[in-house]
Design a protein around this motif. Structure first.
Motif, mmCIF file in Angstrom:
data_model
loop_
_atom_site.group_PDB
_atom_site.id
_atom_site.type_symbol
_atom_site.label_atom_id
_atom_site.label_comp_id
_atom_site.label_asym_id
_atom_site.label_seq_id
_atom_site.Cartn_x
_atom_site.Cartn_y
_atom_site.Cartn_z
ATOM 1 N N TRP A 46 0.826 -1.213 0.000
ATOM 2 C CA TRP A 46 0.000 0.000 0.000
ATOM 3 C C TRP A 46 0.854 1.254 0.000
ATOM 4 O O TRP A 46 0.516 2.250 -0.653
ATOM 5 N N LYS A 80 1.686 2.495 -3.345
ATOM 6 C CA LYS A 80 0.569 2.933 -4.185
ATOM 7 C C LYS A 80 0.049 4.324 -3.824
ATOM 8 O O LYS A 80 -0.524 4.995 -4.660
ATOM 9 N N LEU A 81 0.219 4.714 -2.581
ATOM 10 C CA LEU A 81 -0.350 5.974 -2.133
ATOM 11 C C LEU A 81 0.521 7.161 -2.529
ATOM 12 O O LEU A 81 1.700 7.210 -2.214
ATOM 13 N N THR A 82 -0.094 8.104 -3.220
ATOM 14 C CA THR A 82 0.611 9.332 -3.575
ATOM 15 C C THR A 82 0.500 10.309 -2.411
ATOM 16 O O THR A 82 -0.228 10.067 -1.440
ATOM 17 N N GLU A 83 1.198 11.438 -2.529
ATOM 18 C CA GLU A 83 1.112 12.459 -1.486
ATOM 19 C C GLU A 83 -0.326 12.979 -1.371
ATOM 20 O O GLU A 83 -0.833 13.230 -0.283
ATOM 21 N N GLU A 84 -0.996 13.106 -2.515
ATOM 22 C CA GLU A 84 -2.389 13.566 -2.514
ATOM 23 C C GLU A 84 -3.296 12.553 -1.819
ATOM 24 O O GLU A 84 -4.215 12.927 -1.080
ATOM 25 N N ASP A 85 -3.040 11.267 -2.036
ATOM 26 C CA ASP A 85 -3.810 10.222 -1.355
ATOM 27 C C ASP A 85 -3.642 10.332 0.155
ATOM 28 O O ASP A 85 -4.602 10.204 0.910
ATOM 29 N N GLN A 86 -2.422 10.554 0.591
ATOM 30 C CA GLN A 86 -2.156 10.658 2.022
ATOM 31 C C GLN A 86 -2.882 11.847 2.633
ATOM 32 O O GLN A 86 -3.423 11.758 3.731
ATOM 33 N N ARG A 87 -2.912 12.968 1.915
ATOM 34 C CA ARG A 87 -3.630 14.145 2.421
ATOM 35 C C ARG A 87 -5.112 13.839 2.576
ATOM 36 O O ARG A 87 -5.760 14.321 3.497
ATOM 37 N N ALA A 88 -5.667 13.051 1.672
ATOM 38 C CA ALA A 88 -7.093 12.729 1.723
ATOM 39 C C ALA A 88 -7.422 11.757 2.846
ATOM 40 O O ALA A 88 -8.555 11.724 3.326
ATOM 41 N N LEU A 89 -6.457 10.990 3.285
ATOM 42 C CA LEU A 89 -6.711 9.996 4.322
ATOM 43 C C LEU A 89 -6.967 10.611 5.689
ATOM 44 O O LEU A 89 -7.829 10.167 6.424
#
Length: 57
Positions: A18, A21-30
């Motif tokens: 995982w 797969k997670l981009t920086e933008e994905d992390q911000r959304a989490l």
């Protein structure tokens, strides 16, 4: 003690599959925790010795 959502998030991010797969933008959304260092409102230091003049409004 972390909550259930935090524990789940930590488990997902610990998984190498995982994490790749997670981009920086994905992390911000989490979670807002990734943005805990950002203070969009500036510094606010309350002065407990003075009162606000609410009659002016």
């Amino acid at each position: 003690m972390p909550g259930a959502a935090t524990t789940l998030l930590q488990a997902v991010l610990r998984d190498a599959q995982w994490a790749g797969k997670l981009t920086e933008e994905d992390q911000r959304a989490l979670s807002p925790r990734f943005w805990a260092h950002v203070n969009p409102y500036g510094r606010f230091r309350p002065d407990m010795e003075t009162r606000l003049d609410l009659t002016a409004a």
